[in-house]
Write a protein that holds these residues in place. Structure first.
Motif, PDB file in Angstrom:
ATOM      1  N   ASN A 132       0.899  -1.106   0.036  1.00 42.97           N
ATOM      2  CA  ASN A 132       0.032  -0.081  -0.034  1.00 42.97           C
ATOM      3  C   ASN A 132       0.931   1.230  -0.072  1.00 42.97           C
ATOM      4  O   ASN A 132       1.865   1.245   0.446  1.00 42.97           O
ATOM      5  CB  ASN A 132      -0.954  -0.026   1.265  1.00 42.97           C
ATOM      6  CG  ASN A 132      -2.256  -0.844   0.920  1.00 42.97           C
ATOM      7  OD1 ASN A 132      -2.891  -0.771   0.207  1.00 42.97           O
ATOM      8  ND2 ASN A 132      -2.495  -1.488   2.174  1.00 42.97           N
ATOM      9  N   LEU A 159      -9.146  -8.036  -3.051  1.00 40.83           N
ATOM     10  CA  LEU A 159      -9.399  -8.216  -1.845  1.00 40.83           C
ATOM     11  C   LEU A 159     -10.778  -7.456  -1.442  1.00 40.83           C
ATOM     12  O   LEU A 159     -11.738  -8.001  -0.781  1.00 40.83           O
ATOM     13  CB  LEU A 159      -8.385  -7.554  -0.871  1.00 40.83           C
ATOM     14  CG  LEU A 159      -8.616  -8.054   0.780  1.00 40.83           C
ATOM     15  CD1 LEU A 159      -8.912  -9.540   0.919  1.00 40.83           C
ATOM     16  CD2 LEU A 159      -7.500  -7.602   1.588  1.00 40.83           C
ATOM     17  N   ARG A 163     -14.319  -9.106  -0.521  1.00 37.34           N
ATOM     18  CA  ARG A 163     -14.964  -8.758   0.875  1.00 37.34           C
ATOM     19  C   ARG A 163     -16.484  -8.502   0.411  1.00 37.34           C
ATOM     20  O   ARG A 163     -17.451  -8.798   1.122  1.00 37.34           O
ATOM     21  CB  ARG A 163     -14.211  -7.680   1.207  1.00 37.34           C
ATOM     22  CG  ARG A 163     -13.174  -7.998   1.829  1.00 37.34           C
ATOM     23  CD  ARG A 163     -12.096  -6.737   2.206  1.00 37.34           C
ATOM     24  NE  ARG A 163     -10.908  -6.864   3.204  1.00 37.34           N
ATOM     25  CZ  ARG A 163     -10.032  -6.236   3.460  1.00 37.34           C
ATOM     26  NH1 ARG A 163     -10.039  -5.015   2.685  1.00 37.34           N
ATOM     27  NH2 ARG A 163      -8.934  -6.406   4.080  1.00 37.34           N
ATOM     28  N   GLY A 228     -10.193  -3.352   6.065  1.00 35.38           N
ATOM     29  CA  GLY A 228      -8.877  -3.381   6.378  1.00 35.38           C
ATOM     30  C   GLY A 228      -8.352  -2.929   7.786  1.00 35.38           C
ATOM     31  O   GLY A 228      -7.681  -3.455   8.595  1.00 35.38           O
ATOM     32  N   ILE A 232      -7.274  -4.577  11.278  1.00 33.18           N
ATOM     33  CA  ILE A 232      -5.886  -4.168  11.933  1.00 33.18           C
ATOM     34  C   ILE A 232      -6.377  -4.070  13.496  1.00 33.18           C
ATOM     35  O   ILE A 232      -5.744  -4.405  14.617  1.00 33.18           O
ATOM     36  CB  ILE A 232      -5.577  -2.890  11.356  1.00 33.18           C
ATOM     37  CG1 ILE A 232      -4.898  -3.239   9.929  1.00 33.18           C
ATOM     38  CG2 ILE A 232      -4.361  -2.229  12.347  1.00 33.18           C
ATOM     39  CD1 ILE A 232      -4.478  -1.933   9.309  1.00 33.18           C
ATOM     40  N   SER A 238      -2.313  -5.905   9.830  1.00 27.46           N
ATOM     41  CA  SER A 238      -2.917  -6.077   8.938  1.00 27.46           C
ATOM     42  C   SER A 238      -3.519  -7.202   8.168  1.00 27.46           C
ATOM     43  O   SER A 238      -2.686  -8.305   8.359  1.00 27.46           O
ATOM     44  CB  SER A 238      -2.621  -5.148   7.948  1.00 27.46           C
ATOM     45  OG  SER A 238      -1.233  -5.565   7.318  1.00 27.46           O
ATOM     46  N   SER A 239      -4.449  -7.292   7.438  1.00 29.68           N
ATOM     47  CA  SER A 239      -4.760  -8.753   6.847  1.00 29.68           C
ATOM     48  C   SER A 239      -3.853  -9.277   5.931  1.00 29.68           C
ATOM     49  O   SER A 239      -2.998  -8.701   5.626  1.00 29.68           O
ATOM     50  CB  SER A 239      -6.028  -8.327   5.761  1.00 29.68           C
ATOM     51  OG  SER A 239      -5.510  -7.539   4.643  1.00 29.68           O
TER      52      SER A 239
END
Ligand code: NAD
Ligand code: LMR
Length: 327
Positions: A132, A159, A163, A228, A232, A238-239
């Motif tokens: 990221n 992702l 989701r 996300g 956290i 984080s995932s």
């Protein structure tokens, strides 16, 4: 005849996403059970001992498809002749940190890695950026690799897509596998717009089945967008496994095809939907013969236009924020 091994470079090899990802690649989940792979692993010098430990475990799995492993802290060695490059290595967000804070920390990494891909990778390399802020990191890498086709650079929206599928299936009481035609537009950030106006379950409109605009606006979009951060908050990290799974889904579908089905991918804009050319924007796409094609002609209603603008504006400001670095 035995297939030639595919060279898969993974950065951030000592990290938590890689710990889920590498075993699945070596197991054939990425490219199929008939395709041997060579893993080319990059991490920082201080993390190479940990990478060695992960590779001991990989060895201990005796994966029949694993044809070799390279461990290095040199991006040019990691990307040498790479057919696929999954760029995970970056600093992850910690509790209380905004994604924007990551921009400066991670931008420099992707400039170096884009240049190394430009120099060393296969000219057909398929690049997926996971680290990221993924879209803008992919943009930086693409801009730093002028000799490679821009279309080779993608960012992970899968992702968010997965989701959204899971939330929709739960709300509508249908199987995830019955859902088709979901689109996630824009940035991999809370501004992403998961758009289920065209989505069907067993051929029937999911929007009509759910029939709840307030749920879309007040529950669904915030849940997907802030997932996300929720992970956290809950895990303190984080995932990781779900991110690795999404990376596998993204690359596998790009290479092996989607059979007409839609997936969401961050790809350099060709100017469609009014997104300036080159901005890495999440779009619905189909994949065939190793190429993705953006689904065109989707009409945006007023609400969608609003959401689209928010996520596009965010990406434009991120691109502006790294303009100096790219000079
Ligand atoms: P982590 O901290 O566990 O691992 C990161 C690894 O990258 C570390 O081993 C670190 O040494 C390495 N690294 C740092 N700089 C590097 C460089 N210049 N070259 C090579 N390796 C380098 O982090 P993680 O949990 O595996 O997450 C990695 C990234 O993925 C983070 O940026 C995270 O925010 C992002 N992420 C993205 C998504 C998505 O959907 N796009 C989902 C989850 C996480
Ligand atoms: C996620 O969506 O889980 C990752 O991008 C991690 C984060 O910082 O939100």
């Amino acid at each position: 005849m035995a297939k030639t091994p595919v060279r898969v470079a993974v950065t951030g090899a000592a990290g938590q996403i890689a710990y889920s990802l590498l075993f699945r690649i070596a197991n054939g989940d990425l490219l199929g059970k008939d395709t041997p792979v060579i893993l080319q692993l990059l991490d920082l010098p201080q993390a190479l001992n940990a990478v060695n430990g992960v590779v001991m475990e990989i060895d201990d799995c005796a994966f029949p498809l694993l044809a070799g492993v390279v461990i290095t802290d040199d991006p040019e060695v990691a990307f040498k002749d790479a057919d696929i490059a999954i760029l995970v290595g970056a600093r992850p967000r910690s509790k209380g940190m905004e994604r924007a804070d990551l921009l400066a920390a991670n931008a420099a990494i992707f400039k170096v890695q884009g240049a190394a891909l430009n120099k060393a990778a296969s000219r057909d390399v398929k690049v997926l950026v996971v680290g990221n802020p993924a879209n803008t990191n992919a943009y930086i890498a693409m801009k730093s690799a002028p000799d490679l086709p821009a279309k080779n650079f993608t960012a992970m929206l899968r992702l968010d897509h997965n989701r959204a599928l899971s939330q929709l299936a739960a709300k509508a009481g249908v199987a995830v596998s019955s859902l088709e035609k979901l689109a996630v537009w824009g940035n991999h950030s809370p501004t992403m717009y998961a758009d289920y106006r065209a989505t069907t379950a067993n051929g029937e409109s999911i929007k009509a089945k759910i029939n709840d605009e307030a749920w879309n606006r007040d529950t669904f979009l915030p849940t997907v967008g802030k997932r996300g951060a929720a992970i956290i908050e809950a895990r303190g990290l984080s995932s990781a496994a779900s991110a690795a799974n999404a990376a596998i889904d993204h690359v596998r579908d790009w290479v092996l095809g989607t059979n007409g089905g839609w997936v969401s991918m961050g790809v350099p804009s060709d100017g469609s939907y009014g997104v300036p050319e080159g901005i890495i924007f999440g779009v619905p796409a189909t994949c065939e013969n190793g190429e993705y094609t953006v689904v065109k002609g989707i009409e945006l209603d007023e609400f969608s236009k609003e959401r689209f603008k928010i996520t596009l504006d965010e990406l434009l400001s991120e691109a502006e924020g790294v303009a100096d670095l790219l000079k």
